[in-house]
Design an enzyme around this catalytic site. Structure first.
Site, PDB file in Angstrom:
ATOM      1  N   ARG A 128      -6.144 -15.473 -13.381  1.00 24.03           N
ATOM      2  CA  ARG A 128      -7.487 -16.031 -13.980  1.00 24.03           C
ATOM      3  C   ARG A 128      -7.524 -15.729 -15.493  1.00 24.03           C
ATOM      4  O   ARG A 128      -8.317 -16.065 -16.035  1.00 24.03           O
ATOM      5  CB  ARG A 128      -8.672 -15.568 -13.209  1.00 24.03           C
ATOM      6  CG  ARG A 128      -8.972 -14.018 -13.357  1.00 24.03           C
ATOM      7  CD  ARG A 128      -9.865 -13.815 -12.241  1.00 24.03           C
ATOM      8  NE  ARG A 128      -9.697 -12.098 -12.026  1.00 24.03           N
ATOM      9  CZ  ARG A 128     -10.147 -11.067 -12.622  1.00 24.03           C
ATOM     10  NH1 ARG A 128     -10.993 -11.442 -13.609  1.00 24.03           N
ATOM     11  NH2 ARG A 128      -9.806 -10.060 -12.430  1.00 24.03           N
ATOM     12  N   HIS A 177       5.641  -1.534   9.629  1.00 20.77           N
ATOM     13  CA  HIS A 177       7.144  -1.090   9.368  1.00 20.77           C
ATOM     14  C   HIS A 177       7.609  -0.336  10.567  1.00 20.77           C
ATOM     15  O   HIS A 177       8.872  -0.674  11.047  1.00 20.77           O
ATOM     16  CB  HIS A 177       7.061  -0.055   8.067  1.00 20.77           C
ATOM     17  CG  HIS A 177       6.272  -0.523   6.852  1.00 20.77           C
ATOM     18  ND1 HIS A 177       6.705  -2.037   6.497  1.00 20.77           N
ATOM     19  CD2 HIS A 177       5.618   0.074   5.958  1.00 20.77           C
ATOM     20  CE1 HIS A 177       5.883  -2.072   5.434  1.00 20.77           C
ATOM     21  NE2 HIS A 177       5.326  -1.031   5.194  1.00 20.77           N
ATOM     22  N   ASP A 183      -1.409   1.432   7.886  1.00 22.24           N
ATOM     23  CA  ASP A 183      -0.560   1.143   6.659  1.00 22.24           C
ATOM     24  C   ASP A 183       0.920   1.252   6.968  1.00 22.24           C
ATOM     25  O   ASP A 183       1.522   0.527   6.429  1.00 22.24           O
ATOM     26  CB  ASP A 183      -1.034   2.174   5.773  1.00 22.24           C
ATOM     27  CG  ASP A 183      -0.447   2.033   4.269  1.00 22.24           C
ATOM     28  OD1 ASP A 183      -0.496   0.946   3.829  1.00 22.24           O
ATOM     29  OD2 ASP A 183       0.172   2.989   3.728  1.00 22.24           O
ATOM     30  N   ASP A 215      -9.013 -20.755 -12.205  1.00 23.76           N
ATOM     31  CA  ASP A 215      -9.884 -20.054 -11.220  1.00 23.76           C
ATOM     32  C   ASP A 215      -9.639 -20.562  -9.870  1.00 23.76           C
ATOM     33  O   ASP A 215      -9.945 -21.661  -9.587  1.00 23.76           O
ATOM     34  CB  ASP A 215     -11.196 -20.688 -11.893  1.00 23.76           C
ATOM     35  CG  ASP A 215     -12.414 -19.936 -10.921  1.00 23.76           C
ATOM     36  OD1 ASP A 215     -12.383 -19.324 -10.171  1.00 23.76           O
ATOM     37  OD2 ASP A 215     -13.653 -20.394 -11.246  1.00 23.76           O
ATOM     38  N   HIS A 256       8.591  -5.490   4.124  1.00 20.08           N
ATOM     39  CA  HIS A 256       9.475  -5.589   3.326  1.00 20.08           C
ATOM     40  C   HIS A 256      10.450  -4.607   3.767  1.00 20.08           C
ATOM     41  O   HIS A 256      11.768  -4.562   3.592  1.00 20.08           O
ATOM     42  CB  HIS A 256       8.975  -4.726   1.934  1.00 20.08           C
ATOM     43  CG  HIS A 256       8.810  -3.395   1.860  1.00 20.08           C
ATOM     44  ND1 HIS A 256       7.389  -3.093   2.148  1.00 20.08           N
ATOM     45  CD2 HIS A 256       9.279  -2.080   1.451  1.00 20.08           C
ATOM     46  CE1 HIS A 256       7.368  -1.663   1.984  1.00 20.08           C
ATOM     47  NE2 HIS A 256       8.511  -1.117   1.737  1.00 20.08           N
TER      48      HIS A 256
HETATM   49  C1  BG6 Z   1       3.822   0.183   1.966  1.00 15.33           C
HETATM   50  C2  BG6 Z   1       2.634   1.119   2.101  1.00 15.33           C
HETATM   51  O1  BG6 Z   1       3.719  -0.920   2.830  1.00 15.33           O
HETATM   52  O2  BG6 Z   1       5.120   0.829   2.263  1.00 15.33           O
HETATM   53  C3  BG6 Z   1       2.781   2.399   1.458  1.00 15.33           C
HETATM   54  O3  BG6 Z   1       1.358   0.175   1.937  1.00 15.33           O
HETATM   55  C4  BG6 Z   1       3.924   3.053   1.458  1.00 15.33           C
HETATM   56  O4  BG6 Z   1       1.679   3.129   1.584  1.00 15.33           O
HETATM   57  C5  BG6 Z   1       5.225   1.909   1.445  1.00 15.33           C
HETATM   58  O5  BG6 Z   1       3.988   4.211   0.664  1.00 15.33           O
HETATM   59  C6  BG6 Z   1       6.761   2.532   1.599  1.00 15.33           C
HETATM   60  O6  BG6 Z   1       7.751   1.811   1.468  1.00 15.33           O
HETATM   61  P1  BG6 Z   1       9.053   2.339   1.045  1.00 15.33           P
HETATM   62  O7  BG6 Z   1       9.892   1.123   0.719  1.00 15.33           O
HETATM   63  O8  BG6 Z   1       9.006   3.319  -0.127  1.00 15.33           O
HETATM   64  O9  BG6 Z   1       9.536   3.130   2.037  1.00 15.33           O
END
Ligand code: BG6
Length: 490
Positions: free
Chosen positions: A51, A240, A235, A93, A178
């Site tokens: 924006r 993960h 989190d 926007d 990720h």
């Molecule tokens: C993220 C979390 O998804 O992964 C963070 O929100 C965390 O809190 C991070 O620190 C850890 O990722 P990595 O790749 O550093 O192990």
């Protein structure tokens, strides 16, 4: 182009939130590394949308500064030159659907694939979806990419998924975790399904227990507000750790196609034994770090972090005993732990094999230590097998000693670059390969399991256990395993 790769249609990668943290710290860095490795198709274009009043020229400067700040090595000017000509900026926007019409001018979705990366907070998803739909720019080949937090519980994640599903088919949606882009997590597929010694020794007959540790050295890094409403369970565990667990526990998929892998992962998630008020005390530990030292430096406790709510009971550490109620894993506990401000950054999986039924080497060991497979995910990626060997010599009875078969990835694959998780996932999203992304069903099943724990905790109403920053977590997490006659790998 990297000639070992097949070619893919040109794409327009549209990044909503192009000036945000995620874009500057992660996406631009990944795109630079992909350019460096010659992985981007010649016609790929990157359109940053935000924006603020910037233009392509000023955005290119911002992107360059981001690389300088977050790349961790000097920017290679030749690579940057190639990347910068792909970049453009579009001020918009997002709440005004009319503004999305511009995409009809700047993209050509009849010839190019439009990949919409939602690097913004989920409350903006609805507006983006509506704007895109009304603009008429989307086609069957368009995709959308999003990543956590995809809600903070089942109901909110369903809401987000419903909004997205009103415009995109499930096959067009790429949900990122990720960790699934990390080389060593992917290597679990190779380890388990390309090596007969592991395909045949991977169940309750041979395995005693499994440990998954994702220890972080960092604290909450200025994300107090987000983290305090989230906690380590939501989190890190919901996404993960459960993803790693599904890769360790799933049945062999029939092939590497997305649907086959998703099917096997969802079966594992469905088999997780619920943790409720009835068993929460024996199966979980919540912790919160207190003042302590990391590598000789004093660090503040969670409640003493800048901007902290000093009454907070949010957990920065979780340990769990997880049971998978299916044929393969009956009676094999999976111990999971993850926390912030622990002694070091260490992500690993430890497969503890069963002890042998009889010991003929009592002179060396009263009880023969069992074999162990340790998979180091980060740092120092590699695989280690702990086993017993005879100590060389002719003058005594057979004497045993613990030894290691050690495969370090950086040593063995010296000439290959180990990319971080994002590069792989951004590339796969642009190429249209959904295998490494998370399906809606997986996300929702994971939330429903995690919600039950969260619910049990709020009914149990116990304070988190304190642990000094720089330690391995609360003593109670040691007790969690000690009750079962086991201990954490240290
Ligand atoms: C993220 C979390 O998804 O992964 C963070 O929100 C965390 O809190 C991070 O620190 C850890 O990722 P990595 O790749 O550093 O192990």
């Amino acid at each position: 182009m990297n000639t070992t790769q097949e070619t893919f249609p040109d794409c327009d990668l549209v990044i909503y939130g192009g000036l945000g943290d995620l874009s500057r710290r992660k996406l631009l860095i990944s795109l630079y590394r992909l350019e460096h490795g010659d992985f981007l198709e010649p016609g790929t274009r990157i359109i940053a949308v935000d924006r603020l009043e910037e233009n392509t020229e000023s955005y290119i400067k911002i992107a360059y500064q981001s690389l300088q700040s977050f790349l961790g090595s000097p920017v290679d000017e030749a690579v940057w030159e190639k990347l910068s000509v792909r970049l453009s900026y579009q001020q918009m926007d997002l709440m005004n659907p009319d503004e999305f019409k511009i995409f009809n001018e700047i993209t050509d979705s009849s010839k190019r694939v439009m990949v919409n990366y939602f690097a913004v907070a989920p409350f903006l998803f609805k507006a983006i979806c509506q704007g895109l739909e009304q603009s008429g720019v989307l086609t069957e080949t368009s995709r959308m990419v999003m990543e956590k937090p995809i809600g903070h519980d089942l109901a909110s994640s369903q809401e987000i998924n419903d909004v997205v599903a009103s415009v995109f088919q499930e096959s067009q949606v790429y949900r990122i975790d990720h960790y699934l882009g990390k080389e060593t997590v992917l290597n679990l597929l190779a380890l388990r399904f390309a090596n007969s010694i592991f395909t045949t020794n991977w169940d309750h007959n041979t395995i005693d227990s499994v440990q998954i540790t994702v220890a972080e050295e960092v604290g909450i890094e200025g994300r107090w507000e987000y983290f305090d409403q989230t906690g380590q369970l939501r989190d890190m565990v919901q996404n993960h750790l459960l993803q790693i667990l599904t890769f360790v526990a799933m049945e062999p998929p029939v092939n590497l196609k997305a649907q086959s892998i998703h099917n096997e992962k969802i079966k594992v998630l469905n088999a997780l034994r619920p943790i409720t008020l009835a068993n929460v005390n024996e199966t979980t530990v919540r912790g919160q770090y207190t003042d302590g030292f990391q590598k000789g430096t004093a660090v503040p406790g969670y409640l003493n972090e800048e901007g902290a709510n000093t009454q907070s009971t949010t957990e920065s550490f979780v340990a769990l005993r997880v049971d998978i109620d299916n044929w393969r894993w009956a009676g094999v506990p999976f111990y999971l732990r993850t926390g912030k401000r622990l002694m070091n950054k260490r992500t690993e999986i430890v497969i503890n094999f069963k002890q042998l039924p009889h010991n003929i080497f009592t002179e060396s060991y009263k009880e023969l230590p069992a074999n162990k497979l340790v998979i180091h995910l980060q740092p120092n990626e590699g695989i280690e097998i702990q086993m017993l060997n005879k100590v060389p010599g002719i003058d005594e009875n057979i004497k045993l000693q613990k030894t290691k078969l050690d495969l370090s990835f950086s040593e063995t694959f010296k000439n290959s670059s180990l990319y971080g998780g994002y590069e792989k996932l951004v590339l796969e999203a642009m190429r249209g390969n959904p295998t490494l992304f998370i399906s809606r069903e997986e996300i929702e099943q994971a939330w429903s399991w995690v919600d039950s724990i969260q619910d049990a905790w709020s009914h149990a109403n116990e304070e988190p256990k304190g642990y000094p920053a720089g330690s391995w977590g609360p003593v109670a997490s040691v007790a969690l395993l000690a009750r079962d006659g086991r201990s954490w790998e240290e």
